[in-house]
Design an enzyme around this catalytic site. Sequence first.
Site, mmCIF file in Angstrom:
data_model
loop_
_atom_site.group_PDB
_atom_site.id
_atom_site.type_symbol
_atom_site.label_atom_id
_atom_site.label_comp_id
_atom_site.label_asym_id
_atom_site.label_seq_id
_atom_site.Cartn_x
_atom_site.Cartn_y
_atom_site.Cartn_z
ATOM 1 C CE LYS A 112 -4.343 -1.612 2.011
ATOM 2 N NZ LYS A 112 -5.275 -1.488 3.134
ATOM 3 C CE LYS A 195 -5.463 -8.174 -1.965
ATOM 4 N NZ LYS A 195 -5.468 -7.883 -0.556
ATOM 5 C CE LYS A 198 -11.093 -2.549 -0.591
ATOM 6 N NZ LYS A 198 -11.951 -3.065 0.408
HETATM 7 P P1 TYM Z 1 -10.749 -6.192 3.831
HETATM 8 O O1 TYM Z 1 -11.801 -5.203 4.163
HETATM 9 O O2 TYM Z 1 -9.723 -5.821 2.809
HETATM 10 O O3 TYM Z 1 -11.417 -7.549 3.335
HETATM 11 C C1 TYM Z 1 -12.443 -8.206 4.060
HETATM 12 C C2 TYM Z 1 -12.229 -9.712 4.001
HETATM 13 O O4 TYM Z 1 -12.210 -10.172 2.635
HETATM 14 C C3 TYM Z 1 -11.073 -10.988 2.416
HETATM 15 N N1 TYM Z 1 -10.642 -10.844 1.008
HETATM 16 C C4 TYM Z 1 -10.437 -11.867 0.171
HETATM 17 N N2 TYM Z 1 -10.524 -13.198 0.336
HETATM 18 C C5 TYM Z 1 -10.244 -13.979 -0.738
HETATM 19 N N3 TYM Z 1 -9.889 -13.497 -1.965
HETATM 20 C C6 TYM Z 1 -9.786 -12.163 -2.169
HETATM 21 N N4 TYM Z 1 -9.457 -11.692 -3.365
HETATM 22 C C7 TYM Z 1 -10.053 -11.287 -1.075
HETATM 23 N N5 TYM Z 1 -10.048 -9.926 -0.930
HETATM 24 C C8 TYM Z 1 -10.408 -9.682 0.354
HETATM 25 C C9 TYM Z 1 -10.036 -10.449 3.386
HETATM 26 O O5 TYM Z 1 -9.039 -11.405 3.647
HETATM 27 C C10 TYM Z 1 -10.875 -10.128 4.596
HETATM 28 O O6 TYM Z 1 -11.062 -11.284 5.404
HETATM 29 N N6 TYM Z 1 -7.572 -5.759 7.700
HETATM 30 C C11 TYM Z 1 -8.848 -6.322 7.267
HETATM 31 C C12 TYM Z 1 -10.028 -5.844 8.080
HETATM 32 C C13 TYM Z 1 -9.904 -6.055 9.542
HETATM 33 C C14 TYM Z 1 -10.001 -7.282 10.245
HETATM 34 C C15 TYM Z 1 -9.869 -6.964 11.622
HETATM 35 C C16 TYM Z 1 -10.188 -8.599 9.837
HETATM 36 C C17 TYM Z 1 -9.716 -5.081 10.482
HETATM 37 N N7 TYM Z 1 -9.716 -5.626 11.730
HETATM 38 C C18 TYM Z 1 -9.915 -7.953 12.589
HETATM 39 C C19 TYM Z 1 -10.224 -9.581 10.832
HETATM 40 C C20 TYM Z 1 -10.099 -9.261 12.188
HETATM 41 C C21 TYM Z 1 -9.087 -5.912 5.831
HETATM 42 O O7 TYM Z 1 -8.585 -4.925 5.367
HETATM 43 O O8 TYM Z 1 -10.021 -6.689 5.167
#
Ligand code: TYM
Length: 330
Positions: A112, A195, A198
């Site tokens: 990022k 992956k 967005k």
């Molecule tokens: P975020 O908001 O980017 O994504 C939410 C969830 O979607 C999963 N994900 C995917 N899984 C499979 N293939 C993909 N292409 C793909 N893109 C996204 C992510 O792994 C995630 O589970 N840091 C985290 C948010 C967060 C969080 C937490 C998660 C904040 N605090 C505590 C668990 C526990 C994030 O940015 O996810």
Amino acid sequence: RPRVFSGIQPTADSFHLGNYLGALREWVVMQEDHETFYCVVDLHAITVAQDPELLRQRTRLSAAQLLAVGIDPDRSTLFVQSHVAEHAQLSWVLECQTGFGEAGRMTQFKDKSARQEAEHVGVGLFTYPALMAADILLYQADQVPVGEDQRQHLELTRNLAQRFNARFGRTFRVPSAHIPKETAKIYDLQDPTSKMSKSIPAGVVELLEDPKRSAKKIRSAVTDTGREIHYDPENKPGVSNLLVIYSALTGRSIADLESAYEGRGYGDLKKELGQVMLEFVTPFQEKVRGYLDDPAELDKILRRGAEHAREIAASTLRTVYDRIGFLPPA
Ligand code: TYM
């Protein structure tokens, strides 16, 4: 019942298929036999610039989408991160336990921050994983359902919990990542080696877009020049990704799909997957509209969620403050 915590960022106009298949689908299943806490992580969202009005809209929209995929507010605690002040408070404590080098090794931070001009990379992007650890540790979660891209953050969370426990006495439960086998990483349709996220719009299937648009994206998905429909992630990443998505959305095994498509071309597979997608998102989109039409009800659900979350979070934070040596307020 084992505790579960997970979160999702309200940073887009729609969740995408990677979010759903990598994480949200598991969130729904885990409600059956776990005590589940699910959070729209708006504090994490502001690690990159957000328009205030848009952030507010997308936070509501995220909650509506979570309800529409099947998060049941009577079984799960569904809330917004900024409504529970303890997240930011514990995050500070954990930042002070995190090594500078350790945080700098996070691949998501490196990716990022590399994509932005140096002067626009805020400190929050760097301390992001400490906030994520705080989210999880506040609730003494046993399991954290996430996609593959969050594995390293979970590893850091475990290290922080163990370090804190060793230094100050047993305070946190050490959580495990719960990462699905088949759908841990859904790939971009235009670039099936990275992956779905967005950042590359044409390759991302959004749950709230017109399903005709999704069908078109699927039709133009990058596949190899061969003809056979085979699961072979190494040599046929595009086709394999489509098979994984198809299988996950229909419950049909990949082997079953391979034999059903024997002797048929990629065109057929893509066309039919577009149809599968349409059938999946149509009722979902209707439910989202229903929740958005009743913002008072939505806010009530989130308020109830935050109240319950706060009780548990406050109790953990009290213990942490005490262990650290903060003087209790008189
Ligand atoms: P975020 O908001 O980017 O994504 C939410 C969830 O979607 C999963 N994900 C995917 N899984 C499979 N293939 C993909 N292409 C793909 N893109 C996204 C992510 O792994 C995630 O589970 N840091 C985290 C948010 C967060 C969080 C937490 C998660 C904040 N605090 C505590 C668990 C526990 C994030 O940015 O996810």
